[in-house]
Write a protein that holds these residues in place. Structure first.
Motif, PDB file in Angstrom:
ATOM      1  N   ASP A  83      32.106  34.245  35.221  1.00 34.81           N
ATOM      2  CA  ASP A  83      32.313  35.555  34.604  1.00 34.81           C
ATOM      3  C   ASP A  83      33.089  36.521  35.496  1.00 34.81           C
ATOM      4  O   ASP A  83      33.316  37.665  35.104  1.00 34.81           O
ATOM      5  CB  ASP A  83      30.968  36.185  34.242  1.00 34.81           C
ATOM      6  CG  ASP A  83      30.245  35.401  33.165  1.00 34.81           C
ATOM      7  OD1 ASP A  83      30.896  35.026  32.191  1.00 34.81           O
ATOM      8  OD2 ASP A  83      29.034  35.153  33.306  1.00 34.81           O
ATOM      9  N   PHE A  84      33.492  36.071  36.680  1.00 33.83           N
ATOM     10  CA  PHE A  84      34.119  36.996  37.620  1.00 33.83           C
ATOM     11  C   PHE A  84      35.637  36.917  37.545  1.00 33.83           C
ATOM     12  O   PHE A  84      36.228  35.842  37.442  1.00 33.83           O
ATOM     13  CB  PHE A  84      33.665  36.706  39.052  1.00 33.83           C
ATOM     14  CG  PHE A  84      34.152  37.722  40.039  1.00 33.83           C
ATOM     15  CD1 PHE A  84      33.486  38.931  40.176  1.00 33.83           C
ATOM     16  CD2 PHE A  84      35.276  37.480  40.809  1.00 33.83           C
ATOM     17  CE1 PHE A  84      33.941  39.890  41.075  1.00 33.83           C
ATOM     18  CE2 PHE A  84      35.733  38.428  41.708  1.00 33.83           C
ATOM     19  CZ  PHE A  84      35.060  39.633  41.839  1.00 33.83           C
ATOM     20  N   ASN A  85      36.251  38.086  37.596  1.00 38.14           N
ATOM     21  CA  ASN A  85      37.701  38.219  37.702  1.00 38.14           C
ATOM     22  C   ASN A  85      37.969  39.466  38.532  1.00 38.14           C
ATOM     23  O   ASN A  85      37.386  40.522  38.279  1.00 38.14           O
ATOM     24  CB  ASN A  85      38.334  38.344  36.316  1.00 38.14           C
ATOM     25  CG  ASN A  85      39.852  38.303  36.356  1.00 38.14           C
ATOM     26  OD1 ASN A  85      40.481  39.069  37.082  1.00 38.14           O
ATOM     27  ND2 ASN A  85      40.441  37.417  35.568  1.00 38.14           N
ATOM     28  N   GLN A  86      38.848  39.360  39.516  1.00 39.07           N
ATOM     29  CA  GLN A  86      39.056  40.450  40.459  1.00 39.07           C
ATOM     30  C   GLN A  86      40.005  41.532  39.959  1.00 39.07           C
ATOM     31  O   GLN A  86      40.233  42.539  40.658  1.00 39.07           O
ATOM     32  CB  GLN A  86      39.600  39.902  41.778  1.00 39.07           C
ATOM     33  CG  GLN A  86      40.993  39.301  41.669  1.00 39.07           C
ATOM     34  CD  GLN A  86      41.540  38.873  43.016  1.00 39.07           C
ATOM     35  OE1 GLN A  86      41.427  39.598  44.000  1.00 39.07           O
ATOM     36  NE2 GLN A  86      42.133  37.682  43.065  1.00 39.07           N
ATOM     37  N   ASN A  87      40.539  41.408  38.752  1.00 33.47           N
ATOM     38  CA  ASN A  87      41.550  42.364  38.296  1.00 33.47           C
ATOM     39  C   ASN A  87      41.068  43.807  38.301  1.00 33.47           C
ATOM     40  O   ASN A  87      41.855  44.731  38.522  1.00 33.47           O
ATOM     41  CB  ASN A  87      42.032  41.989  36.887  1.00 33.47           C
ATOM     42  CG  ASN A  87      42.884  40.733  36.886  1.00 33.47           C
ATOM     43  OD1 ASN A  87      43.350  40.305  37.936  1.00 33.47           O
ATOM     44  ND2 ASN A  87      43.055  40.135  35.721  1.00 33.47           N
ATOM     45  N   PHE A  88      39.783  44.024  38.057  1.00 38.75           N
ATOM     46  CA  PHE A  88      39.274  45.400  38.018  1.00 38.75           C
ATOM     47  C   PHE A  88      39.253  46.049  39.392  1.00 38.75           C
ATOM     48  O   PHE A  88      39.086  47.270  39.519  1.00 38.75           O
ATOM     49  CB  PHE A  88      37.859  45.409  37.410  1.00 38.75           C
ATOM     50  CG  PHE A  88      36.783  44.920  38.339  1.00 38.75           C
ATOM     51  CD1 PHE A  88      35.936  45.800  38.989  1.00 38.75           C
ATOM     52  CD2 PHE A  88      36.618  43.558  38.566  1.00 38.75           C
ATOM     53  CE1 PHE A  88      34.941  45.343  39.842  1.00 38.75           C
ATOM     54  CE2 PHE A  88      35.629  43.093  39.412  1.00 38.75           C
ATOM     55  CZ  PHE A  88      34.788  43.991  40.052  1.00 38.75           C
ATOM     56  N   LEU A  89      39.457  45.258  40.451  1.00 36.21           N
ATOM     57  CA  LEU A  89      39.368  45.768  41.812  1.00 36.21           C
ATOM     58  C   LEU A  89      40.690  46.308  42.344  1.00 36.21           C
ATOM     59  O   LEU A  89      40.721  46.896  43.419  1.00 36.21           O
ATOM     60  CB  LEU A  89      38.899  44.649  42.750  1.00 36.21           C
ATOM     61  CG  LEU A  89      37.484  44.112  42.556  1.00 36.21           C
ATOM     62  CD1 LEU A  89      37.310  42.809  43.325  1.00 36.21           C
ATOM     63  CD2 LEU A  89      36.464  45.143  43.017  1.00 36.21           C
ATOM     64  N   LEU A  90      41.765  46.103  41.635  1.00 34.22           N
ATOM     65  CA  LEU A  90      43.090  46.278  42.225  1.00 34.22           C
ATOM     66  C   LEU A  90      43.566  47.726  42.290  1.00 34.22           C
ATOM     67  O   LEU A  90      44.698  47.978  42.663  1.00 34.22           O
ATOM     68  CB  LEU A  90      44.107  45.428  41.442  1.00 34.22           C
ATOM     69  CG  LEU A  90      43.779  43.929  41.388  1.00 34.22           C
ATOM     70  CD1 LEU A  90      44.839  43.180  40.609  1.00 34.22           C
ATOM     71  CD2 LEU A  90      43.627  43.351  42.784  1.00 34.22           C
TER      72      LEU A  90
END
Length: 360
Positions: free
Chosen positions: A300-307
């Motif tokens: 369920d993890f994707n780093q796009n929200f961190l950018l």
């Protein structure tokens, strides 16, 4: 003109493999997001019982119907009054499937909540559903409603992205994303184990006859029975000045000021399907805290929200869970993107609290 100042305490409770988060505003306005755990009840139950003391919980948001997000609600309502419960709306066939599925494996409380929340809660609790929305990029002006209107009007359903104004300072925005393929894993596992899905929907005895197989399927699911999660944005109104004054675990003695005080509670949302930056793009500049979904699950993890923003990222998980939560790479990615993972287990010293001051 005299400015008004209030304090809100946001707490991520140490209840292990589950979710229990609260926001306690001045003037006795209490908001709860989820209440459940699969971790050792001796380490968990008293923390939930002691979180409120004969108080009114104005809104209980329930993200979805997995056991580890709802199986401790009975502790919450033993000595407290819940005015409003806000749930994701299910289609009738999906509700019936989940109801029979849970009944067949003996999760009667969960089944009752799914099938008839009015009887699960007291007569004085109002049940409101959030209708699903497949269009993440929907930019139409959101409707708004006050907490008082929610409490007094005959409202049973809200549109996704309806703004709930709880006072002059703060709003909550629930969003129910309709996954076009939600429940796919459950249905595929049922079929792979020769369980007739239509029979399971229509005949509880059929489920009881196949209880051992259904229990096996439940264990394989790793918390993916209901892929849709009610995501909730919590943040200040545009004209409000606000900042985090104190971050706790207390033993760190960590004081700081941060003006990005909004939080997004995500339940078990799949970040590979739902882009929360897109859903709440009008609010994203205010977001400083994002609850990492599904105990930091790899899938369920994707780093796009961190950018973009530097974020505080609480992750709730049990130290003895068998699923490998949290995904270590996720923790590394959060840190390498100038954000801060907060690991919250069933151990009391992992409680995470934010004290937020807002002025209007």
């Amino acid at each position: 003109m005299t400015k008004m100042t209030e304090i809100m305490i946001r707490t991520f409770y140490p209840i292990g493999q589950g979710a229990f988060y609260t926001e306690k505003h001045d003037n006795n306005i209490n908001i709860v997001y989820d209440c459940g755990s699969k971790s050792n009840k001796n380490k968990v139950d008293k923390k939930i019982i002691n979180s409120f003391n004969n108080e009114v919980i104005n809104i209980l948001f329930i993200s979805h119907y997995d056991e580890d997000h709802i199986n401790k609600i009975h502790l919450l309502i033993q000595n407290n009054t819940v005015n409003i419960v806000i749930l994701p709306l299910l289609h009738d066939d999906e509700r019936q499937l989940l109801y029979n599925f849970y009944l067949s494996i003996g999760f009667n409380e969960v089944a009752s909540l799914i099938n008839n929340p009015d009887s699960f809660f007291s007569d004085n609790t109002k049940i409101i559903y959030v209708s699903p929305d497949e269009d993440i990029k929907n930019d139409e002006d959101e409707t708004s409603i006050t907490l008082k209107e929610l409490e007094t009007n005959s409202i049973t359903t809200l549109k996704s992205k309806t703004k709930i104004l709880i006072n002059e300072f703060w709003e909550y925005i629930p969003y129910n994303h309709l996954y076009t393929q939600r429940n796919e894993e459950l249905i595929n596992l049922l079929k792979a184990n020769t369980i007739d899905v239509e029979n399971l929907k229509s005949d509880l005895n059929y489920g009881l006859k196949n209880i051992s197989t259904i229990r096996k399927i439940y264990k394989e699911l790793s918390g993916n029975i209901n892929e849709n999660s009610l995501i909730v944005y919590s943040g200040p109104l545009e004209n409000v000045t606000s900042h985090i004054l104190l971050e706790c675990p207390i033993f760190l003695n960590h004081w700081f000021i941060n003006d990005k005080v909004a939080c997004i509670f995500t339940g078990d949302t799949n970040f590979n399907i739902v882009n929360i930056k897109e859903v709440f793009k009008k609010k994203w500049k205010l977001v400083g805290t994002v609850q990492i979904p599904h105990h930091g699950s790899k899938k369920d993890f994707n780093q796009n929200f961190l950018l973009e923003n530097s974020l505080i990222c609480p992750i709730s998980f049990g130290t003895e869970n068998i699923f490998g939560h949290p995904y270590i790479k996720a923790i590394e990615l959060i840190t390498s993107n100038d954000s801060f993972p907060k690991l919250i287990t069933e151990n009391t010293d992992t409680i995470y609290i934010q004290q937020i001051k807002y002025i209007a």
